[in-house]
Design a protein around this motif. Structure first.
Motif, PDB file in Angstrom:
ATOM      1  N   VAL A 106       2.582   1.768  -3.392  1.00 36.38           N
ATOM      2  CA  VAL A 106       1.585   2.183  -4.653  1.00 36.38           C
ATOM      3  C   VAL A 106       1.345   3.571  -4.480  1.00 36.38           C
ATOM      4  CG1 VAL A 106      -0.643   1.745  -5.226  1.00 36.38           C
ATOM      5  CG2 VAL A 106       0.804  -0.253  -4.871  1.00 36.38           C
ATOM      6  N   LYS A 107       1.070   4.076  -3.205  1.00 36.74           N
ATOM      7  CA  LYS A 107       0.820   5.387  -2.750  1.00 36.74           C
ATOM      8  C   LYS A 107       1.903   6.105  -3.363  1.00 36.74           C
ATOM      9  CE  LYS A 107      -3.398   5.351  -1.223  1.00 36.74           C
ATOM     10  NZ  LYS A 107      -4.472   6.110  -1.760  1.00 36.74           N
ATOM     11  N   ALA A 108       3.244   5.908  -2.880  1.00 40.42           N
ATOM     12  CA  ALA A 108       4.541   6.634  -3.194  1.00 40.42           C
ATOM     13  C   ALA A 108       4.536   6.808  -4.685  1.00 40.42           C
ATOM     14  CB  ALA A 108       5.455   5.837  -2.618  1.00 40.42           C
ATOM     15  N   LYS A 109       4.440   5.766  -5.432  1.00 41.00           N
ATOM     16  CA  LYS A 109       4.275   5.662  -6.968  1.00 41.00           C
ATOM     17  C   LYS A 109       3.300   6.569  -7.456  1.00 41.00           C
ATOM     18  CE  LYS A 109       3.774   1.355  -8.155  1.00 41.00           C
ATOM     19  NZ  LYS A 109       3.720   0.083  -9.015  1.00 41.00           N
ATOM     20  N   THR A 110       2.252   6.465  -6.960  1.00 48.43           N
ATOM     21  CA  THR A 110       1.283   7.496  -7.478  1.00 48.43           C
ATOM     22  C   THR A 110       1.511   9.045  -7.354  1.00 48.43           C
ATOM     23  OG1 THR A 110      -0.581   5.546  -6.986  1.00 48.43           O
ATOM     24  CG2 THR A 110      -1.334   7.805  -7.447  1.00 48.43           C
ATOM     25  N   TRP A 111       2.022   9.152  -6.122  1.00 47.37           N
ATOM     26  CA  TRP A 111       2.380  10.684  -5.856  1.00 47.37           C
ATOM     27  C   TRP A 111       3.456  11.083  -6.651  1.00 47.37           C
ATOM     28  CZ3 TRP A 111       6.753  13.222  -3.837  1.00 47.37           C
ATOM     29  CH2 TRP A 111       6.305  14.453  -3.302  1.00 47.37           C
ATOM     30  N   ALA A 128      -5.320  -2.393  -5.789  1.00 40.85           N
ATOM     31  CA  ALA A 128      -4.783  -1.100  -6.297  1.00 40.85           C
ATOM     32  C   ALA A 128      -4.993  -0.935  -7.789  1.00 40.85           C
ATOM     33  CB  ALA A 128      -3.400  -0.880  -6.104  1.00 40.85           C
ATOM     34  N   THR A 132      -8.242   1.140  -9.072  1.00 41.92           N
ATOM     35  CA  THR A 132      -8.405   2.538  -9.231  1.00 41.92           C
ATOM     36  C   THR A 132      -7.849   3.036 -10.591  1.00 41.92           C
ATOM     37  OG1 THR A 132      -5.844   2.965  -8.539  1.00 41.92           O
ATOM     38  CG2 THR A 132      -7.615   2.769  -6.754  1.00 41.92           C
ATOM     39  N   THR A 187      -3.018  -6.916  -2.755  1.00 43.69           N
ATOM     40  CA  THR A 187      -3.251  -5.466  -2.555  1.00 43.69           C
ATOM     41  C   THR A 187      -2.807  -4.771  -3.906  1.00 43.69           C
ATOM     42  OG1 THR A 187      -2.283  -5.884  -0.110  1.00 43.69           O
ATOM     43  CG2 THR A 187      -2.249  -3.460  -1.173  1.00 43.69           C
ATOM     44  N   PHE A 235       0.784  -1.407  -0.137  1.00 43.10           N
ATOM     45  CA  PHE A 235      -0.149   0.161   0.071  1.00 43.10           C
ATOM     46  C   PHE A 235       0.769   1.207   0.098  1.00 43.10           C
ATOM     47  CE2 PHE A 235      -2.414   3.443   2.130  1.00 43.10           C
ATOM     48  CZ  PHE A 235      -3.594   3.327   1.597  1.00 43.10           C
ATOM     49  N   ALA A 236       1.827   1.130   0.935  1.00 40.41           N
ATOM     50  CA  ALA A 236       2.765   2.308   0.778  1.00 40.41           C
ATOM     51  C   ALA A 236       3.618   2.579  -0.497  1.00 40.41           C
ATOM     52  CB  ALA A 236       3.662   2.324   1.953  1.00 40.41           C
TER      53      ALA A 236
END
Length: 539
Positions: free
Chosen positions: A201-206, A254, A257, A250, A198-199
């Motif tokens: 994926v969020k970092a990649k998206t950001w 993801a 989205t 996970t 999760f962390a």
């Protein structure tokens, strides 16, 4: 032969066996790869001294990760009780009952060794079944159950193997302590896999939102995730296996989205297809390569038991597989009876599916990877003399289970007669909704260019042409509509409108997936089609 030459040779064997298995003979690919490995194992230059820990680390986490990534999560939730019944209950029953049977069958065989062998044999391998499923009509729901069962029983079986090895080394075992340890390592492993993925994926998206998305770096990150999750979980004494599974699931969530670019998904899917093919292929080729060596080493162990022929371990292999198959058949039958209690039943078709589900539980990569981790010496320093015999039996059961599945499944499912037809209504509804969303986007673009000039005429012609194509698609899906193109539009404008329509379709599909109005398999199929169409328009 050095490590680089051996690695290149293994890759070459995997490619050649894949060509032969897919093109020249109608035999499941894993059996072809085992045969190629056995032939290669006869050459002294290719003798491989396997390091079980390195072998396990390099091959098992990515295999569990990609299985978790590609498992349809809605089907996983829908059939969760049947899956847990098979993936947890059947594994524990196999370890206890088959382990006790092996200890009884082979006098002088340590109980810990028997339990370790049963634990290694408990996980099933869907890759072999998938290769057979290309030629026989295995119902989609049965295939989903087999894949989901394998996803969880891989980790469960290998954790049970750790407990069995600990019992073999120490001679003591506490069911209460083992249960508490199991829930800790499983729960903590799942948690680590989820949090890490999760962390990331969020970092990649950001990062992608600020500096753009590079498909190459995205793919490399996805390749690293299973190893990071596995190693971090092991560092906190949790299960790296469950962490790899959780990381894959996970990633699947993801994906819903729709944050990644279509080009990234296309390239990443191709890379992971290759990783899965190579990893599984290397496992089966190594199994075949090690077979002659294990046969030679096992002869002395067989002689120690008072037998002087390899027919005796062959009979052990047949007997153990027969007991495992009988246990699985009864377990599947009970599971079906409980899940369909009070429902109308088609006995003839039901028994065909029960038998097919039991037969499809062939063993493969995880069993081989697990059995190689057995210690070579006991805790007091004495050699584990039965190790080679245990590995030989495990290899034999893998081969026998693949052969029986290859022969039995086509006989049970040789035609689609009596099997339920595949329901396409959900896919038709999703395609209709996506096409409607595309038409709305085309109308929006057309409305932005209403001034009476050349560009407005070009957008109007492009919108008319693309709308006509979507209206024809809707008509084919069951909605009677009409549309006419007024003129041949400008190529640049046409491509812009086509891309906007495709992206609107894909956005609609992702929305339906998040709302759970369509399943993961349907969404994945539609998104892949739209990604490829987008790539075509962008050329």
């Amino acid at each position: 032969m050095d490590a680089i030459a051996i690695s290149l040779t293994l890759l070459l064997i995997v490619v050649l066996s894949g060509f032969v298995g897919r093109s020249l003979i109608r035999v499941p690919l894993p059996l072809v790869q085992i045969a190629f490995g056995a032939i290669a194992g006869l050459a002294p230059q290719l003798e491989i001294d396997l390091n079980p820990e390195v072998f396990f680390l390099l091959l098992v986490p990515p295999l569990l990760f990609i299985d978790g990534w590609r498992i349809p999560t809605d089907e996983l939730v829908r059939d969760r009780w049947n899956i847990l019944h098979m993936a947890l209950g059947l594994v524990v029953a196999t370890v206890v009952l088959v382990g006790a049977f092996i200890a009884w069958l082979v006098p002088g065989f340590p109980l810990g060794a028997a339990l370790a062998l049963a634990a290694a044999l408990a996980p099933t391998d869907p890759i072999a079944v998938t290769s057979i499923a290309r030629r026989v009509p295995i119902p989609r729901r049965v295939m989903n159950l087999l894949e989901a069962e394998s996803l969880l029983n891989d980790a469960t079986g290998l954790i049970c193997l750790r407990f069995a090895v600990a019992f073999l080394l120490t001679g003591s075992f506490s069911a209460l302590s083992a249960s508490a340890t199991f829930f800790w390592v499983a729960g903590a492993g799942l948690g680590v896999g989820f949090v890490i993925t999760f962390a990331i994926v969020k970092a990649k998206t950001w990062i992608a939102a600020r500096i753009g998305e590079d498909p190459g770096s995205q793919i490399v990150v996805s390749l690293l995730i299973p190893f990071v999750a596995y190693l971090l979980a092991e560092a906190v004494s949790a299960s790296g296996l469950f962490a790899a599974v959780a990381a894959g699931v996970t990633m699947a969530r993801a994906e819903a989205t729709g944050a990644a670019l279509g080009a990234t998904r296309i390239q990443r899917s191709a890379v992971w297809d290759s990783v899965q093919f190579v990893a599984n292929g290397i496992v089966f080729v190594l199994l075949g390569e090690q077979l002659p060596l294990i046969l030679t080493k096992a002869q002395s162990t067989v002689a120690d038991t008072g037998h002087h022929s390899l027919w005796w371990p062959l009979m052990l292999i047949v007997a153990i597989y027969a007991v495992m198959f009988a246990l699985r058949l009864v377990w599947v039958w009970v599971s079906v009876i409980v899940s369909r209690r009070g429902a109308q039943r088609d006995t003839a078709r039901e028994w065909r599916l029960i038998a097919a589900t039991a037969l499809a539980g062939s063993r493969g990569a995880i069993t081989f990877a697990g059995i190689l981790t057995l210690p070579v010496a006991l805790s007091d320093g004495a050699p584990f003399v039965q190790r080679d015999l245990v590995i030989l039996i495990a290899m034999g059961v893998i081969v026998l289970s693949l052969i029986t599945a290859a022969i039995g499944l086509p006989l049970l499912l040789s035609s689609a007669a009596g099997l339920p037809p595949q329901d396409r209504s959900q896919e038709r509804a999703a395609r209709t909704a996506a096409a409607t969303a595309a038409l709305s986007e085309i109308a929006r673009i057309s409305a932005l260019h209403i001034a009476p000039d050349t560009e407005a005429d070009a957008y109007g012609a492009a919108a008319s042409l693309v709308s006509k194509l979507y209206l024809q698609r809707l008509e084919a899906l069951g909605r009677q509509t009409e549309g006419e193109a007024t003129a041949r539009p400008d190529t640049r404008v046409l491509r812009e409108v086509q891309l906007a329509a495709v992206r609107a379709e894909r956005k609609s599909v992702f929305l339906m997936r998040r709302q759970k109005s369509i399943g993961a398999i349907t969404a994945r199929r539609l998104v892949r089609e739209l990604d490829l169409l987008e790539a075509h328009y962008e050329i």
